[in-house]
Motif scaffolding. Structure first.
Motif, PDB file in Angstrom:
ATOM      1  N   ALA A  58       1.956  -6.669  -2.418  1.00  0.00           N
ATOM      2  CA  ALA A  58       0.867  -6.924  -1.468  1.00  0.00           C
ATOM      3  C   ALA A  58       1.208  -8.112  -0.566  1.00  0.00           C
ATOM      4  CB  ALA A  58      -0.435  -7.180  -2.222  1.00  0.00           C
ATOM      5  N   ALA A 104      -1.652  -2.282   0.194  1.00  0.00           N
ATOM      6  CA  ALA A 104      -2.954  -2.925   0.315  1.00  0.00           C
ATOM      7  C   ALA A 104      -3.710  -2.640  -0.969  1.00  0.00           C
ATOM      8  CB  ALA A 104      -3.702  -2.365   1.511  1.00  0.00           C
ATOM      9  N   GLU A 148      -7.545  -2.595  -2.668  1.00  0.00           N
ATOM     10  CA  GLU A 148      -8.976  -2.614  -2.375  1.00  0.00           C
ATOM     11  C   GLU A 148      -9.741  -2.391  -3.668  1.00  0.00           C
ATOM     12  OE1 GLU A 148     -12.275   0.214  -0.133  1.00  0.00           O
ATOM     13  OE2 GLU A 148     -10.161   0.770  -0.234  1.00  0.00           O
ATOM     14  N   GLN A 176       1.411   0.828   2.394  1.00  0.00           N
ATOM     15  CA  GLN A 176       1.204   0.300   3.733  1.00  0.00           C
ATOM     16  C   GLN A 176       2.562   0.160   4.411  1.00  0.00           C
ATOM     17  OE1 GLN A 176      -1.949  -2.208   3.526  1.00  0.00           O
ATOM     18  NE2 GLN A 176      -2.497  -1.655   5.605  1.00  0.00           N
TER      19      GLN A 176
END
Lengths: 124, 124
Positions: free
Chosen positions: A53, A59, A61, A72
């Motif tokens: 990250a 990413a 969440e 990503q």
DNA sequence: TCCATGTTCAACCGAAGGGTTGAGAATGCC
DNA sequence: GGCATTCTCAACCCTTCGGTTGAACATGGA
């Protein structure tokens, strides 16, 4: 913070982390599910995910108790651009691409032919 | 030994080593000349060069007293191919293959973007 | 409320990384 | 031969990395 090439390449240099990225290529996953195929502690995987990250490669969440990890690819693209600067590759040859497909599409054994961390990635 | 993605990405994760590669893009160089712009010992640079050579990113050839360093883009290509997998495919599918082909067939413009080597030379 | 689940934190450990210095091995030049 | 040049080796130092374990935090469900 904008991830540097340092952190991106360092993140990519670990086979476990590359395997994680490959898994995320198929689908977003929860941390526990990411950890499942590997023979190491959840905490270790959690650290790997933080590194990924920080490098901008994934990413995370949080929804409820569960933290979802999502690929990503932008950071990868940045690194890729850096490499393209080495004009020597006129084009990426097909042999290389075939090797790539072998590596990445191999049934479920995440580690490429190169290395072997965990075992089978039971399909999610 | 065929350099693994581990060693390739690890080699690329250091700014000094990336700067060295950038320098070698312009021309082959002797070890002493490689070391000259950096603010660290010759021995340190020598170590960096060993790491780059082990990763297959450069070749070293000794002529007389002088050891010449030459860029060797094959390993970079391998790593690049690995990354392209993520940059181009949201998920692995055949569309992705087509897009890959587009990239692959794109004319090789670039003799190499002129970048300045010094940028991140003396990290720290 | 109590408990199970999901994830991270903190402290620790051994190994590897990146740097230093000083010595030493090749080689070229006079 | 003698000496300077080029580069690596060996020993060391300190920091980072990748892993462990056990505790803690946060959330959801009964």
């Amino acid at each position: 913070m904008a991830p540097s090439l340092d952190t991106i390449f360092a993140a990519l240099s670990d086979p476990t982390r590359r395997a994680i990225l490959t898994m995320l290529l198929e689908d977003d996953m929860a941390v526990t599910d990411v950890a499942e195929p590997f023979e190491m502690s959840l905490a270790a995987i959690s650290k790997h995910l933080v590194i990924l990250a920080n490098a901008g490669l994934i990413a995370q969440e949080k929804r409820g108790r569960v933290k979802w990890c999502k690929l990503q690819p932008d950071a990868l693209r940045e690194a890729s651009v850096w490499m393209q600067g080495f004009g020597q590759f006129e084009a990426i040859n097909l042999d290389a691409f075939e090797r790539f497909l072998e590596t990445e599409l191999a049934p479920a054994d995440l580690p490429g032919p190169d290395e072997e961390p965990g075992e089978e990635a039971s399909g999610r």
